[in-house]
Design an enzyme around this catalytic site. Structure first.
Site, PDB file in Angstrom:
ATOM      1  N   ARG A  14      46.566  35.001  23.434  1.00  0.00           N
ATOM      2  CA  ARG A  14      46.907  33.581  23.542  1.00  0.00           C
ATOM      3  C   ARG A  14      47.096  33.092  24.977  1.00  0.00           C
ATOM      4  O   ARG A  14      47.248  31.903  25.222  1.00  0.00           O
ATOM      5  CB  ARG A  14      48.170  33.290  22.711  1.00  0.00           C
ATOM      6  CG  ARG A  14      47.866  33.164  21.232  1.00  0.00           C
ATOM      7  CD  ARG A  14      49.127  33.071  20.415  1.00  0.00           C
ATOM      8  NE  ARG A  14      49.761  34.377  20.248  1.00  0.00           N
ATOM      9  CZ  ARG A  14      50.988  34.546  19.767  1.00  0.00           C
ATOM     10  NH1 ARG A  14      51.736  33.507  19.454  1.00  0.00           N
ATOM     11  NH2 ARG A  14      51.482  35.753  19.615  1.00  0.00           N
ATOM     12  N   ASP A 101      56.122  42.313  28.115  1.00  0.00           N
ATOM     13  CA  ASP A 101      55.997  40.849  28.097  1.00  0.00           C
ATOM     14  C   ASP A 101      57.323  40.164  27.768  1.00  0.00           C
ATOM     15  O   ASP A 101      57.349  39.001  27.406  1.00  0.00           O
ATOM     16  CB  ASP A 101      54.893  40.410  27.123  1.00  0.00           C
ATOM     17  CG  ASP A 101      55.170  40.829  25.684  1.00  0.00           C
ATOM     18  OD1 ASP A 101      56.131  41.581  25.443  1.00  0.00           O
ATOM     19  OD2 ASP A 101      54.414  40.391  24.793  1.00  0.00           O
ATOM     20  N   TYR A 363      46.916  23.472  69.084  1.00  0.00           N
ATOM     21  CA  TYR A 363      46.669  24.794  68.507  1.00  0.00           C
ATOM     22  C   TYR A 363      46.986  25.843  69.562  1.00  0.00           C
ATOM     23  O   TYR A 363      46.367  25.880  70.627  1.00  0.00           O
ATOM     24  CB  TYR A 363      45.205  24.958  68.061  1.00  0.00           C
ATOM     25  CG  TYR A 363      44.921  26.402  67.688  1.00  0.00           C
ATOM     26  CD1 TYR A 363      45.560  26.991  66.603  1.00  0.00           C
ATOM     27  CD2 TYR A 363      44.055  27.197  68.451  1.00  0.00           C
ATOM     28  CE1 TYR A 363      45.371  28.330  66.286  1.00  0.00           C
ATOM     29  CE2 TYR A 363      43.843  28.533  68.132  1.00  0.00           C
ATOM     30  CZ  TYR A 363      44.507  29.093  67.048  1.00  0.00           C
ATOM     31  OH  TYR A 363      44.322  30.411  66.738  1.00  0.00           O
ATOM     32  N   ASN A 374      56.547  23.038  78.814  1.00  0.00           N
ATOM     33  CA  ASN A 374      56.206  21.846  78.036  1.00  0.00           C
ATOM     34  C   ASN A 374      54.696  21.825  77.825  1.00  0.00           C
ATOM     35  O   ASN A 374      53.921  21.870  78.780  1.00  0.00           O
ATOM     36  CB  ASN A 374      56.647  20.582  78.769  1.00  0.00           C
ATOM     37  CG  ASN A 374      56.505  19.377  77.861  1.00  0.00           C
ATOM     38  OD1 ASN A 374      57.331  19.142  76.986  1.00  0.00           O
ATOM     39  ND2 ASN A 374      55.415  18.642  78.034  1.00  0.00           N
ATOM     40  N   ALA A 377      50.562  16.927  74.313  1.00  0.00           N
ATOM     41  CA  ALA A 377      49.870  16.650  73.050  1.00  0.00           C
ATOM     42  C   ALA A 377      48.408  17.042  73.142  1.00  0.00           C
ATOM     43  O   ALA A 377      47.756  16.844  74.178  1.00  0.00           O
ATOM     44  CB  ALA A 377      49.991  15.170  72.723  1.00  0.00           C
ATOM     45  N   ASN A 383      40.765  30.491  71.920  1.00  0.00           N
ATOM     46  CA  ASN A 383      40.999  31.940  71.851  1.00  0.00           C
ATOM     47  C   ASN A 383      39.796  32.730  71.359  1.00  0.00           C
ATOM     48  O   ASN A 383      39.789  33.939  71.411  1.00  0.00           O
ATOM     49  CB  ASN A 383      42.210  32.233  70.961  1.00  0.00           C
ATOM     50  CG  ASN A 383      42.024  31.726  69.539  1.00  0.00           C
ATOM     51  OD1 ASN A 383      41.301  30.753  69.318  1.00  0.00           O
ATOM     52  ND2 ASN A 383      42.657  32.369  68.588  1.00  0.00           N
ATOM     53  N   SER A 402      48.546  16.590  78.577  1.00  0.00           N
ATOM     54  CA  SER A 402      47.923  16.358  77.270  1.00  0.00           C
ATOM     55  C   SER A 402      46.420  16.617  77.294  1.00  0.00           C
ATOM     56  O   SER A 402      45.782  16.537  78.349  1.00  0.00           O
ATOM     57  CB  SER A 402      48.147  14.907  76.849  1.00  0.00           C
ATOM     58  OG  SER A 402      49.527  14.673  76.731  1.00  0.00           O
TER      59      SER A 402
HETATM   60  C1  UD1 Z   1      56.627  42.774  18.142  1.00  0.00           C
HETATM   61  C2  UD1 Z   1      57.447  43.347  16.997  1.00  0.00           C
HETATM   62  C3  UD1 Z   1      58.265  42.217  16.371  1.00  0.00           C
HETATM   63  C4  UD1 Z   1      59.140  41.571  17.416  1.00  0.00           C
HETATM   64  C5  UD1 Z   1      58.320  41.102  18.607  1.00  0.00           C
HETATM   65  C6  UD1 Z   1      59.258  40.696  19.693  1.00  0.00           C
HETATM   66  C7  UD1 Z   1      56.170  45.212  16.039  1.00  0.00           C
HETATM   67  C8  UD1 Z   1      55.290  45.653  14.945  1.00  0.00           C
HETATM   68  N1  UD1 Z   1      56.553  43.945  16.027  1.00  0.00           N
HETATM   69  O1  UD1 Z   1      55.715  41.854  17.577  1.00  0.00           O
HETATM   70  O2  UD1 Z   1      59.072  42.731  15.330  1.00  0.00           O
HETATM   71  O3  UD1 Z   1      59.843  40.470  16.841  1.00  0.00           O
HETATM   72  O4  UD1 Z   1      57.496  42.153  19.100  1.00  0.00           O
HETATM   73  O5  UD1 Z   1      58.551  40.160  20.786  1.00  0.00           O
HETATM   74  O6  UD1 Z   1      56.539  46.006  16.872  1.00  0.00           O
HETATM   75  N2  UD1 Z   1      51.590  46.803  22.581  1.00  0.00           N
HETATM   76  C9  UD1 Z   1      50.985  47.964  23.033  1.00  0.00           C
HETATM   77  N3  UD1 Z   1      50.065  48.568  22.240  1.00  0.00           N
HETATM   78  C10 UD1 Z   1      49.737  48.108  21.029  1.00  0.00           C
HETATM   79  C11 UD1 Z   1      50.352  46.931  20.567  1.00  0.00           C
HETATM   80  C12 UD1 Z   1      51.286  46.305  21.362  1.00  0.00           C
HETATM   81  O7  UD1 Z   1      51.259  48.418  24.131  1.00  0.00           O
HETATM   82  O8  UD1 Z   1      48.901  48.741  20.363  1.00  0.00           O
HETATM   83  C13 UD1 Z   1      52.583  46.158  23.440  1.00  0.00           C
HETATM   84  C14 UD1 Z   1      52.158  44.761  23.864  1.00  0.00           C
HETATM   85  O9  UD1 Z   1      51.463  44.807  25.096  1.00  0.00           O
HETATM   86  C15 UD1 Z   1      53.494  44.034  24.004  1.00  0.00           C
HETATM   87  C16 UD1 Z   1      54.389  44.726  22.990  1.00  0.00           C
HETATM   88  O10 UD1 Z   1      53.772  45.962  22.712  1.00  0.00           O
HETATM   89  O11 UD1 Z   1      54.078  44.227  25.278  1.00  0.00           O
HETATM   90  C17 UD1 Z   1      54.526  43.910  21.706  1.00  0.00           C
HETATM   91  O12 UD1 Z   1      53.294  43.731  21.123  1.00  0.00           O
HETATM   92  P1  UD1 Z   1      52.883  42.384  20.404  1.00  0.00           P
HETATM   93  O13 UD1 Z   1      51.530  42.527  19.856  1.00  0.00           O
HETATM   94  O14 UD1 Z   1      53.167  41.232  21.277  1.00  0.00           O
HETATM   95  O15 UD1 Z   1      53.927  42.416  19.184  1.00  0.00           O
HETATM   96  P2  UD1 Z   1      54.464  41.188  18.374  1.00  0.00           P
HETATM   97  O16 UD1 Z   1      53.471  40.811  17.348  1.00  0.00           O
HETATM   98  O17 UD1 Z   1      54.965  40.155  19.275  1.00  0.00           O
HETATM   99 CA    CA Z   2      54.754  39.561  21.492  1.00  0.00          CA
END
Ligand code: UD1
Ligand code: CA
Length: 452
Positions: A14, A101, A363, A374, A377, A383, A402
């Protein structure tokens, strides 16, 4: 013994971006760095970061972080992600799981969470959100014990009404986690291995999961799109602004101030609207910064006034200087005390001695200027010869008229004077006057041409 895992393999669809989500910036730092900084303050053995989307982009960009980087080549869910690193983690001790995130999580909340997991071996950070859409919901029994987490997509209508949500952040005993992860399946709407399913497994094993809440709900807001990113940015900026005000800085409007880095300030600093501070900046006592200034990696000393619309980058500015309005101080410049740099003046890689004034339209680059000079202007240090840069040296007490060009390499010795409009192409002696020989033609009672 605490191991830390940060999940950061997701794409962040997203965000509509080529850049992996965790590399987007909040207050000048990537989302992942924010999480890392809070987590690294905990006493821990290792920080493990799971990356995936974008390939080496995340570890390459953030190679300065001390971490064990583990690749998750296919993003099959949060449970699958944690599984990738389990082999690298000691079998005893605690594991703290964080999301790359969720940038504003604080050290204080994390240490409380880790601490609270000592009783049952499992603590979960939950919170209440008025509009909980997108989050996993916390399902409790009639006496309030946690029984499971249902993801929004798998929830029924009743469960969707629950406003207590899973933040995703948890602290759990390593010995327990391993067994649960081995038993995860992906029988759910999204076909993913949900980390959240371990809650139900723990409950079935008779473990009482402890839940705690963060100090503020903003700490656990995840970023999924750019609107949420901007919301957290503004929130974080206000927190920083209030911290500065507490330390004796007047911000004319805290909602129109941006700090994208680290700022140290003395007392009685005044900052007008739309100022951006970037990188590592220190500002001394009684400094005034006018509106619309951009200041990046600079050191500004006591009593200096920066007038509106000035741009300062990688520079040191002494005490009681007056800069701007509309001045540009470029990298590797050092101004001593009481220097005046006026409007439309560009300074680059130049040292300027005490009390020297360059007030208008000039400059000055690759130069070394002494004291009490001094510069008139419209003075330009030429350079660059098209291939190489050359140095201009101007000694103490020189006066430059100036509209002068100083063709480098050139040295103008102490107390010399250059007349207006002169092109200086050779070194000048101390006390020497140089000006162009101009022959004036003069006509008395000159009649201007008239239109036919
Ligand atoms: C997840 C939780 C949800 C919670 C929410 C909070 C699960 C199943 N769900 O949902 O309960 O309310 O976070 O923000 O855990 N990631 C990986 N590898 C993967 C999938 C995800 O590293 O295979 C990482 C993503 O980069 C991210 C974090 O895990 O940093 C969460 O993943 P995301 O897909 O955003 O989970 P949500 O659907 O938000
Ligand atoms: Ca998330």
């Amino acid at each position: 013994m605490l191991s830390i895992i940060i999940l950061a393999a997701g794409q962040g669809t997203r965000m509509k971006s080529d850049l992996p989500k965790v590399l987007h910036k909040l207050a000048g730092k990537t989302l992942l760095e924010h999480v890392y900084i809070s987590a690294s303050r905990l006493e821990h053995t290792k920080i493990n970061i799971i990356y995936g989307y974008g390939g080496q982009k995340v570890p390459d960009t953030l190679s300065h972080l001390q971490a064990n980087w583990v690749e998750q080549t296919e993003q099959l869910g949060t449970g699958h992600a944690v599984n990738q690193v389990l082999g690298d983690i000691p079998k005893t001790g605690k594991i703290l799981i964080l999301y790359g995130d969720i940038p504003l999580i604080t050290y204080e909340t994390l240490s409380e969470l880790v601490e609270s997991s000592s009783d049952s071996g499992f603590s979960l950070l939950t919170t209440y959100i008025d509009v909980p859409s997108g989050y996993g919901r916390i399902v409790r029994d009639e006496v309030g014990n946690l029984i499971k987490i249902v993801e929004e997509k798998d929830a029924d209508d009743e469960q969707r009404k629950i406003c207590e949500v899973n933040t995703g952040i948890m602290a759990v005993e390593a010995s327990l986690l391993e067994g649960w992860l081995r038993n995860l399946d992906n029988n759910n709407i999204q076909g993913e291995y949900y980390l959240t399913d371990i809650v139900e497994m723990a409950v079935q094993q008779g473990i009482q999961i402890k839940t705690i809440s963060p100090g503020s709900v903003m700490e656990v807001k995840g970023i999924n799109d750019r609107a949420q990113l901007s919301e957290l940015e503004r929130y974080y900026q206000l927190i920083q602004a209030h911290h500065l005000m507490k330390n004796g800085v007047t911000l004319i409007d805290p909602a129109r101030f941006d700090l994208r880095g680290d700022l140290m300030t003395g007392e009685d600093v005044e900052i007008d609207v739309n100022v951006i501070i970037d990188g590592s900046v220190s500002i001394g006592k009684n400094v005034i910064i006018g509106s619309n200034c951009y200041i990046n990696n600079a050191d500004i000393n006591d009593g200096t006034v920066i007038l509106p619309n000035s741009y300062i980058e990688n520079a040191v500015i002494g005490r009681d200087c007056k800069i701007g309005p509309f001045a540009r101080i470029r990298p590797e410049s050092r101004l001593d005390d009481n220097v005046h740099i006026g409007n439309f003046v560009e300074i680059k890689k130049t040292e300027v001695g005490k009390g020297t004034k360059i007030n208008h339209l000039s400059y000055i680059g690759d130069s070394s200027l002494g004291k009490n000079i001094n510069i008139g202007a419209g003075t330009i240090t030429c350079n660059y010869d098209g291939a190489n840069k050359h140095k201009t040296v101007i000694e103490d007490d020189v006066f430059i008229g100036s509209d002068t060009q100083l063709v480098a390499p050139v040295t103008i010795k102490k107390g010399a004077t250059v007349g207006a409009g002169t092109t200086v192409t050779r070194d000048m002696e101390s006390g020497e006057l140089m000006h162009n020989k101009i022959e004036h033609r003069s006509v008395s009672n000159w009649k201007r041409p008239v239109k036919k």
